[in-house]
Design a protein around this motif. Structure first.
Motif, PDB file in Angstrom:
ATOM      1  N   ASP A 104       0.845  -1.192   0.000  1.00 13.83           N
ATOM      2  CA  ASP A 104       0.000   0.000   0.000  1.00 13.83           C
ATOM      3  C   ASP A 104       0.882   1.244   0.000  1.00 13.83           C
ATOM      4  O   ASP A 104       0.531   2.254  -0.596  1.00 13.83           O
ATOM      5  N   HIS A 130       6.667   1.040  -8.625  1.00 13.14           N
ATOM      6  CA  HIS A 130       5.335   1.152  -9.236  1.00 13.14           C
ATOM      7  C   HIS A 130       4.713  -0.233  -9.426  1.00 13.14           C
ATOM      8  O   HIS A 130       3.526  -0.438  -9.121  1.00 13.14           O
ATOM      9  N   PRO A 135      -2.973  -1.002  -6.776  1.00  9.90           N
ATOM     10  CA  PRO A 135      -3.506   0.135  -7.527  1.00  9.90           C
ATOM     11  C   PRO A 135      -3.820   1.301  -6.584  1.00  9.90           C
ATOM     12  O   PRO A 135      -4.453   1.120  -5.543  1.00  9.90           O
ATOM     13  N   GLY A 136      -3.340   2.470  -6.929  1.00  8.67           N
ATOM     14  CA  GLY A 136      -3.551   3.644  -6.079  1.00  8.67           C
ATOM     15  C   GLY A 136      -2.641   3.700  -4.870  1.00  8.67           C
ATOM     16  O   GLY A 136      -2.820   4.549  -3.999  1.00  8.67           O
ATOM     17  N   ARG A 160       4.511   8.003 -13.905  1.00  9.20           N
ATOM     18  CA  ARG A 160       3.890   6.873 -13.205  1.00  9.20           C
ATOM     19  C   ARG A 160       3.147   7.256 -11.926  1.00  9.20           C
ATOM     20  O   ARG A 160       2.397   6.464 -11.385  1.00  9.20           O
ATOM     21  N   ARG A 189       1.197   9.208  -5.510  1.00  6.03           N
ATOM     22  CA  ARG A 189       0.194   8.153  -5.658  1.00  6.03           C
ATOM     23  C   ARG A 189       0.350   7.524  -7.037  1.00  6.03           C
ATOM     24  O   ARG A 189       0.468   8.232  -8.036  1.00  6.03           O
ATOM     25  N   ALA A 191      -0.251   6.149 -10.507  1.00  7.56           N
ATOM     26  CA  ALA A 191      -1.255   6.395 -11.533  1.00  7.56           C
ATOM     27  C   ALA A 191      -1.871   5.058 -11.943  1.00  7.56           C
ATOM     28  O   ALA A 191      -1.196   4.031 -11.984  1.00  7.56           O
ATOM     29  N   ASP A 192      -3.146   5.080 -12.223  1.00  3.04           N
ATOM     30  CA  ASP A 192      -3.848   3.852 -12.600  1.00  3.04           C
ATOM     31  C   ASP A 192      -3.532   3.431 -14.019  1.00  3.04           C
ATOM     32  O   ASP A 192      -3.078   4.111 -14.838  1.00  3.04           O
TER      33      ASP A 192
END
Length: 192
Positions: A104, A130, A135-136, A160, A189, A191-192
């Motif tokens: 996380d 990354h 995700p996130g 990213r 954070r 990127a998706d």
């Protein structure tokens, strides 16, 4: 090495670690940043860079809620890591060493300019981090303004990640004037 030399070396090490422990950036980490991270109750956190002065950091998290992994490239630093959750490796290898684990938060403090030095080093680290995040997920970069270029000017990072606050923590926090140097904490954070 004789006993006098060993004792002096140990005393010097303890004095250095106490000095670092008292720095304003370390106080911010212990008193503000890490408690705010713990409050978010992440499942997996990576604290990259392990030394005597940060041995208590994993204890700031609820061990029932959060697995706090530690990492350092130096095998001698393992004794300061989080026990069975510590790994010895280069941060640019975490996707291999932590295969199957997604973080996380990957918290990277003091590596830029001190081991992660070139554009190539940074690019490789950012790509691996990354891939290692949920995700996130978030990457936190703590860096010395006199030792490395501003991450907000790095195209690999900006491609990213989004520079974004983490909960109550601002996207950027600067600790000014530590022995003439500024230390900066930046949150990114994925990127998706």
């Amino acid at each position: 090495m004789n006993i006098v030399a060993k004792t002096k070396r140990f005393a010097d090490s303890v004095a250095f670690n106490l000095r670092v422990h008292g720095f304003a950036d370390r106080k911010y980490l212990r008193e503000v940043m890490l408690p705010a991270m713990a409050e978010a109750e992440p499942s997996n956190v990576m604290l990259a860079g392990t030394r005597r002065y940060n041995t208590g950091y994993p204890k700031l998290f609820d061990q029932q809620t959060t697995a706090v992994w530690t990492l350092d490239f130096d095998p001698r630093a393992a004794r300061f890591g989080n026990g069975h959750l510590h790994r010895t490796c280069d941060i640019r290898e975490i996707d291999r060493v932590f295969s199957g684990i997604r973080f996380d938060v990957v918290h990277i403090n003091g590596l830029l300019g001190f081991g992660i030095d070139t554009d190539d080093d940074i690019k490789r680290m950012v790509e691996v981090v990354h891939r290692s995040l949920v995700p996130g997920g978030y990457m936190m970069l703590g860096w010395d303004a006199d030792a490395t270029p501003d991450p907000l000017e790095n195209e690999t990072i900006l491609a990213r990640f989004e520079h974004k606050e983490f909960g109550i923590l601002p996207a950027r926090h600067r600790v000014v004037g530590m022995e003439g140097h500024d230390h900066v904490f930046d949150w990114f954070r994925a990127a998706d």
